[in-house]
Motif scaffolding. Structure first.
Motif, PDB file in Angstrom:
ATOM      1  N   THR A  83      30.418  44.891  36.624  1.00  0.00           N
ATOM      2  CA  THR A  83      31.303  44.405  35.567  1.00  0.00           C
ATOM      3  C   THR A  83      32.566  45.277  35.581  1.00  0.00           C
ATOM      4  N   PRO A  84      33.407  45.117  36.612  1.00  0.00           N
ATOM      5  CA  PRO A  84      34.563  45.999  36.764  1.00  0.00           C
ATOM      6  C   PRO A  84      35.565  45.847  35.618  1.00  0.00           C
ATOM      7  N   PRO A  85      36.366  46.909  35.391  1.00  0.00           N
ATOM      8  CA  PRO A  85      37.365  46.851  34.323  1.00  0.00           C
ATOM      9  C   PRO A  85      38.271  45.628  34.489  1.00  0.00           C
ATOM     10  N   CYS A  86      38.607  45.015  33.367  1.00  0.00           N
ATOM     11  CA  CYS A  86      39.399  43.789  33.443  1.00  0.00           C
ATOM     12  C   CYS A  86      40.701  43.864  32.656  1.00  0.00           C
ATOM     13  N   ALA A  87      41.048  45.021  32.115  1.00  0.00           N
ATOM     14  CA  ALA A  87      42.236  45.126  31.257  1.00  0.00           C
ATOM     15  C   ALA A  87      43.498  44.622  31.958  1.00  0.00           C
ATOM     16  N   SER A  88      43.674  44.940  33.225  1.00  0.00           N
ATOM     17  CA  SER A  88      44.907  44.510  33.895  1.00  0.00           C
ATOM     18  C   SER A  88      44.840  43.049  34.338  1.00  0.00           C
ATOM     19  N   PHE A  89      43.695  42.400  34.146  1.00  0.00           N
ATOM     20  CA  PHE A  89      43.553  40.971  34.430  1.00  0.00           C
ATOM     21  C   PHE A  89      43.474  40.149  33.139  1.00  0.00           C
ATOM     22  N   SER A  90      43.521  40.796  32.011  1.00  0.00           N
ATOM     23  CA  SER A  90      43.337  40.123  30.731  1.00  0.00           C
ATOM     24  C   SER A  90      44.502  39.200  30.390  1.00  0.00           C
ATOM     25  N   ARG A  91      44.220  38.153  29.612  1.00  0.00           N
ATOM     26  CA  ARG A  91      45.259  37.257  29.109  1.00  0.00           C
ATOM     27  C   ARG A  91      45.986  37.872  27.910  1.00  0.00           C
ATOM     28  N   ALA A  92      45.374  38.846  27.269  1.00  0.00           N
ATOM     29  CA  ALA A  92      45.931  39.400  26.031  1.00  0.00           C
ATOM     30  C   ALA A  92      47.379  39.871  26.170  1.00  0.00           C
ATOM     31  N   PRO A  93      47.753  40.607  27.233  1.00  0.00           N
ATOM     32  CA  PRO A  93      49.152  41.038  27.336  1.00  0.00           C
ATOM     33  C   PRO A  93      50.146  39.876  27.434  1.00  0.00           C
ATOM     34  N   TRP A  94      49.673  38.733  27.876  1.00  0.00           N
ATOM     35  CA  TRP A  94      50.545  37.563  27.986  1.00  0.00           C
ATOM     36  C   TRP A  94      50.717  36.872  26.637  1.00  0.00           C
ATOM     37  N   ALA A  95      49.849  37.166  25.670  1.00  0.00           N
ATOM     38  CA  ALA A  95      49.790  36.411  24.428  1.00  0.00           C
ATOM     39  C   ALA A  95      50.732  36.915  23.344  1.00  0.00           C
ATOM     40  N   ASN A  96      51.360  38.066  23.544  1.00  0.00           N
ATOM     41  CA  ASN A  96      52.258  38.578  22.512  1.00  0.00           C
ATOM     42  C   ASN A  96      53.399  39.369  23.146  1.00  0.00           C
ATOM     43  N   LYS A  97      54.411  39.672  22.346  1.00  0.00           N
ATOM     44  CA  LYS A  97      55.590  40.401  22.839  1.00  0.00           C
ATOM     45  C   LYS A  97      55.522  41.883  22.482  1.00  0.00           C
ATOM     46  N   PHE A  98      54.425  42.315  21.861  1.00  0.00           N
ATOM     47  CA  PHE A  98      54.366  43.665  21.322  1.00  0.00           C
ATOM     48  C   PHE A  98      53.697  44.674  22.254  1.00  0.00           C
ATOM     49  N   GLY A  99      53.180  44.209  23.374  1.00  0.00           N
ATOM     50  CA  GLY A  99      52.598  45.093  24.360  1.00  0.00           C
ATOM     51  C   GLY A  99      51.107  45.237  24.209  1.00  0.00           C
ATOM     52  N   PRO A 100      50.448  45.811  25.196  1.00  0.00           N
ATOM     53  CA  PRO A 100      51.037  46.222  26.477  1.00  0.00           C
ATOM     54  C   PRO A 100      51.478  45.001  27.281  1.00  0.00           C
ATOM     55  N   HIS A 101      52.364  45.225  28.227  1.00  0.00           N
ATOM     56  CA  HIS A 101      52.881  44.119  29.029  1.00  0.00           C
ATOM     57  C   HIS A 101      51.964  43.853  30.228  1.00  0.00           C
ATOM     58  N   PRO A 102      52.015  42.636  30.776  1.00  0.00           N
ATOM     59  CA  PRO A 102      51.174  42.310  31.936  1.00  0.00           C
ATOM     60  C   PRO A 102      51.529  43.181  33.152  1.00  0.00           C
ATOM     61  N   LEU A 103      50.517  43.483  33.962  1.00  0.00           N
ATOM     62  CA  LEU A 103      50.722  44.258  35.184  1.00  0.00           C
ATOM     63  C   LEU A 103      50.680  43.385  36.427  1.00  0.00           C
ATOM     64  N   ARG A 104      50.176  42.161  36.295  1.00  0.00           N
ATOM     65  CA  ARG A 104      50.000  41.278  37.447  1.00  0.00           C
ATOM     66  C   ARG A 104      50.018  39.834  36.975  1.00  0.00           C
ATOM     67  N   SER A 105      50.140  38.915  37.915  1.00  0.00           N
ATOM     68  CA  SER A 105      50.098  37.482  37.610  1.00  0.00           C
ATOM     69  C   SER A 105      49.436  36.775  38.784  1.00  0.00           C
ATOM     70  N   ALA A 106      49.257  35.466  38.658  1.00  0.00           N
ATOM     71  CA  ALA A 106      48.693  34.701  39.767  1.00  0.00           C
ATOM     72  C   ALA A 106      49.588  34.800  40.996  1.00  0.00           C
ATOM     73  N   ALA A 107      50.898  34.878  40.787  1.00  0.00           N
ATOM     74  CA  ALA A 107      51.838  35.006  41.914  1.00  0.00           C
ATOM     75  C   ALA A 107      51.821  36.411  42.515  1.00  0.00           C
ATOM     76  N   TYR A 108      51.491  37.417  41.709  1.00  0.00           N
ATOM     77  CA  TYR A 108      51.421  38.821  42.146  1.00  0.00           C
ATOM     78  C   TYR A 108      50.065  39.396  41.731  1.00  0.00           C
ATOM     79  N   PRO A 109      48.973  38.939  42.348  1.00  0.00           N
ATOM     80  CA  PRO A 109      47.640  39.342  41.886  1.00  0.00           C
ATOM     81  C   PRO A 109      47.321  40.823  42.066  1.00  0.00           C
ATOM     82  N   LEU A 110      48.028  41.507  42.960  1.00  0.00           N
ATOM     83  CA  LEU A 110      47.769  42.939  43.160  1.00  0.00           C
ATOM     84  C   LEU A 110      48.687  43.819  42.315  1.00  0.00           C
TER      85      LEU A 110
END
Length: 193
Positions: A83-110
């Motif tokens: 069950t590897p860490p998923c924070a940098s894959f989470s949808r939560a950073p995409w859901a608001n403008k207050f942070g933390p900001h996303p680190l990756r996307s489908a276009a930049y998965p790494l």
């Protein structure tokens, strides 16, 4: 599904489980499930829970040496959970403008190429842990040819683009990685719950 059936077919009264990224011990955790299931069958449970929160530095799966050691020792187990860490894959950073900001996307998965040094280090650490998870499952797949062994990975579901967001707002998901497609092509399956 009875995940423990493999232990019975091995002709022994015991189950050997390794759980990578177990997190801190808590009431009703995965161990509690296995303890209950083994108790019902009068089996012994031999379970290792690997996580920095449980074993400190000796459980540091960011270490390439530790990763290699664990992959080589998987033949000692009947059930392998990751069950590897998923924070940098989470949808939560995409859901608001207050942070933390996303680190990756489908276009930049790494990880985005414009990340700060700190954020790049976090993305690279998570990439290493995801890579370890895929190496574990690849090894489990090969071991299934010669022994009864089950592998399981848990990570957030791929829900696609964020509602009412621009077209590029698609969070990254490990379920889109080539390593997952390879396992599925070899008979593994995925599901959401």
């Amino acid at each position: 599904m009875d995940m423990l059936r493999g232990g019975a077919s091995l002709g022994r009264k015991g189950l050997r489980v390794v759980y990578f990224f177990a997190g801190k011990a808590r009431k009703g955790d995965i161990r509690a499930f296995f303890e209950s299931a083994c108790r019902e069958r009068s089996w012994d449970l031999h379970m290792l829970e690997i996580d920095l929160l449980r074993g400190g530095e000796c459980h540091d799966l960011a270490s390439a040496t530790a990763q290699k050691k664990w992959v080589e020792e998987l033949d000692q187990f009947d059930v392998v959970l990751c069950t590897p860490p998923c924070a940098s894959f989470s949808r939560a950073p995409w859901a608001n403008k207050f942070g933390p900001h996303p680190l990756r996307s489908a276009a930049y998965p790494l990880g985005f190429p414009w990340l700060s040094a700190r954020d790049q280090a976090k993305a690279m650490l998570h990439n290493s842990l995801i890579s370890f998870t895929f190496n574990v499952m690849k090894r489990v797949h090969h071991l299934q040819l010669v022994q009864d062994i089950i592998g399981f990975v848990e990570h957030p579901e791929d829900l696609g683009r964020i509602k009412d967001a621009p077209p590029g707002a698609v969070p990254a998901s490990i379920w889109r990685f080539a390593q997952v497609r390879e396992l599925v092509e070899q008979g593994w399956w995925t599901g959401a719950f």
